[in-house]
Design an enzyme around this catalytic site. Structure first.
Site, PDB file in Angstrom:
ATOM      1  N   HIS A   1       0.871  -1.194   0.000  1.00  8.62           N
ATOM      2  CA  HIS A   1       0.000   0.000   0.000  1.00  8.62           C
ATOM      3  C   HIS A   1       0.897   1.229   0.000  1.00  8.62           C
ATOM      4  CE1 HIS A   1      -3.815   2.142   1.599  1.00  8.62           C
ATOM      5  NE2 HIS A   1      -2.926   3.087   1.334  1.00  8.62           N
TER       6      HIS A   1
ATOM      7  N   HIS B   1       1.452   5.423  -1.692  1.00 13.71           N
ATOM      8  CA  HIS B   1       1.056   6.577  -2.520  1.00 13.71           C
ATOM      9  C   HIS B   1       2.317   7.165  -3.126  1.00 13.71           C
ATOM     10  CE1 HIS B   1      -3.004   6.550  -0.742  1.00 13.71           C
ATOM     11  NE2 HIS B   1      -2.357   6.086   0.310  1.00 13.71           N
TER      12      HIS B   1
ATOM     13  N   LYS C   1      -9.452  -0.250  -5.647  1.00 10.92           N
ATOM     14  CA  LYS C   1      -9.442   0.365  -4.314  1.00 10.92           C
ATOM     15  C   LYS C   1     -10.747   1.108  -4.066  1.00 10.92           C
ATOM     16  CE  LYS C   1      -7.758   2.049  -0.447  1.00 10.92           C
ATOM     17  NZ  LYS C   1      -6.651   2.988  -0.266  1.00 10.92           N
TER      18      LYS C   1
ATOM     19  N   HIS D   1     -10.495   1.029   2.051  1.00  7.21           N
ATOM     20  CA  HIS D   1     -10.245   1.999   3.119  1.00  7.21           C
ATOM     21  C   HIS D   1     -11.455   1.902   4.054  1.00  7.21           C
ATOM     22  CE1 HIS D   1      -8.487   5.922   4.634  1.00  7.21           C
ATOM     23  NE2 HIS D   1      -9.638   5.829   5.284  1.00  7.21           N
TER      24      HIS D   1
ATOM     25  N   HIS E   1      -4.487  -0.656   5.870  1.00  6.63           N
ATOM     26  CA  HIS E   1      -3.957   0.077   7.034  1.00  6.63           C
ATOM     27  C   HIS E   1      -4.827  -0.126   8.271  1.00  6.63           C
ATOM     28  CE1 HIS E   1      -6.796   2.744   5.125  1.00  6.63           C
ATOM     29  NE2 HIS E   1      -5.938   3.237   4.279  1.00  6.63           N
TER      30      HIS E   1
ATOM     31  N   ASP F   1       1.553   2.506   3.555  1.00  8.54           N
ATOM     32  CA  ASP F   1       0.680   3.673   3.415  1.00  8.54           C
ATOM     33  C   ASP F   1       1.505   4.948   3.410  1.00  8.54           C
ATOM     34  OD1 ASP F   1      -1.590   5.128   2.976  1.00  8.54           O
ATOM     35  OD2 ASP F   1      -2.277   5.090   5.054  1.00  8.54           O
TER      36      ASP F   1
HETATM   37  C1  NCD Z   1      -3.455   8.996   2.187  1.00  7.46           C
HETATM   38  C2  NCD Z   1      -3.006  10.072   1.190  1.00  7.46           C
HETATM   39  O1  NCD Z   1      -2.474  11.100   1.610  1.00  7.46           O
HETATM   40  O2  NCD Z   1      -3.135   9.842  -0.017  1.00  7.46           O
HETATM   41  N1  NCD Z   1      -3.487   9.579   3.500  1.00  7.46           N
HETATM   42  C3  NCD Z   1      -3.445   8.908   4.674  1.00  7.46           C
HETATM   43  O3  NCD Z   1      -3.590   9.555   5.720  1.00  7.46           O
HETATM   44  N2  NCD Z   1      -3.223   7.620   4.748  1.00  7.46           N
HETATM   45  C4  NCD Z   1      -4.757   8.427   1.779  1.00  7.46           C
HETATM   46  C5  NCD Z   1      -5.155   7.186   2.524  1.00  7.46           C
HETATM   47  O4  NCD Z   1      -4.635   6.102   2.300  1.00  7.46           O
HETATM   48  O5  NCD Z   1      -6.021   7.297   3.400  1.00  7.46           O
HETATM   49 ZN    ZN Z   2      -3.204   5.037   1.758  1.00 10.50          ZN
END
Ligand code: NCD
Ligand code: ZN
Length: 351
Positions: free
Chosen positions: A14, A16, A101, A138, A176, A248
């Site tokens: 996971h 970003h 997702k 999520h 998460h 995450d």
């Molecule tokens: C994530 C993001 O910033 O893209 N933020 C987070 O707090 N984890 C999005 C997500 O996975 O919830």
């Molecule tokens: Zn995330």
């Protein structure tokens, strides 16, 4: 004697990676260390079609440092009204799309295109179940009347339970995971897995607001109680195969983490592995580390563990580590886990 463990090159289930200059600034942290990366689709324009996933994958590959040993981004599509079953099936068949997702609309960063009820997407889940496409969720209620620390439990009970019962063969990842309720839920269904983050394993909600407020620890789902943290730790260190590492990692410029529109997200691609290693070491469970970082997730998604190996060593002396990164235009991002990272060195095994 320094503590040393050798693990298969880990996967991040996971992450970003963003786009533009943020992608350029963060990609190396993931690509130089991890093998597979399950890439989240919540860009400002959501990745909701196979063509968009191809374009995004190309962007990621172009930004990846050439010395990255064995890095493979795995693409996900955003479950939104634009998602079309035929396109999803094509993307999956052509091995472009790994998973879908689901975000509850309003739960987190760039979730505006998400759903208000999972059931609205039943026609998509039907096909995903049939074709073995995993659903990543999520799991956080957006009901403002529910206490924020109870929102994972509420979502699981009010939304995901019905989906699990209606689609008993669909592979689902609770992303998460942050509570004991989440652990119990995942353990109750054979088809469920869960990603667990370095920050939910190592921090509790008091750490976020004591001795002072730390915006750097604000993320979704919010870091929960010490009891919840301890359940997560005992679950992952037990080797339970349903639980695996998903960092995450979610970079935001430090400035964006303050003010009315403060962004949720912690950037931990840099030191997430050190944070996790420190937890396993302090629990005297370092032998269970490879299962969590490199084996369970791979098995869940149908892959063999990497044949490459990393050697992690807990050093006797403290090492100096970077505390921030800077994007090309000078935006700063805080690196999570510097304290843990100052105790560890991580190198590829070369022989
Ligand atoms: C994530 C993001 O910033 O893209 N933020 C987070 O707090 N984890 C999005 C997500 O996975 O919830
Ligand atoms: Zn995330």
């Amino acid at each position: 004697m320094a503590l040393t463990i050798t693990i298969p090159r880990p996967d991040d289930w996971h992450v970003h990676l963003r786009d533009g200059e943020m992608l350029d600034a963060v990609i190396g942290y993931t690509s130089l260390r991890f093998r597979y990366a399950m890439v989240m689709p919540n860009l400002t324009t959501p990745i909701a079609t196979t063509d968009q996933a191809v374009t995004y994958r190309n962007l990621i590959n172009d930004a990846t440092p050439p010395e990255s040993p064995d890095f493979h981004p795995l693409m996900t599509l955003y479950c939104t009204d634009q998602l079309e079953v035929q396109d999803l099936l094509r993307g999956h068949k052509e091995e472009i799309v790994e998973a879908v997702k689901y975000y509850p609309a309003g739960a987190t960063t760039n979730s505006q295109s998400g759903g208000s009820s999972m059931m609205d997407y039943s026609h998509i889940f039907e096909s995903m179940q049939e074709h073995g496409i995993p659903l990543l969720v999520h799991a956080e209620s957006t009901n403002p009347n529910i206490d924020i620390y109870d929102r994972e439990a509420a979502f699981l009970e009010q939304e995901l339970q019905d989906i699990c019962n209606n689609f008993p063969e669909m592979k689902i990842t609770v992303e998460h995971i942050s509570t004991s309720a989440g652990v119990d839920f995942v353990n109750a269904y054979e088809t469920l897995g869960a990603s667990v983050t370095p920050h939910h394993l190592s921090r509790n909600r008091s750490d976020m607001i004591s001795p002072a407020f730390h915006a750097d620890l604000f993320c979704k789902p919010v870091i929960n109680s010490e009891n919840d943290r301890q359940t997560l730790v005992s679950t992952v260190t037990s080797g339970n195969p349903s639980f695996f590492l998903g960092t995450d990692s979610a970079p935001h410029p430090t400035k964006a983490k303050y003010g009315k529109e403060a962004k949720a997200g912690i950037f931990n691609a840099a030191y997430g592995l050190e944070v996790v290693a420190e937890i396993f070491a302090s629990e005297d469970k370092i032998d269970q580390l490879p299962a969590f970082t490199s084996e369970n997730g791979a098995a869940f998604y149908g892959y063999e563990p990497s044949e490459e190996q990393l050697v992690l060593t807990r050093e006797q002396v403290e090492i100096e580590v970077a505390t921030h990164l800077s994007t090309q235009s000078g935006k700063e991002v805080v690196l999570f886990g510097t304290e843990e990272a100052s105790h560890w060195t991580i190198k590829a095994k070369t022989d």
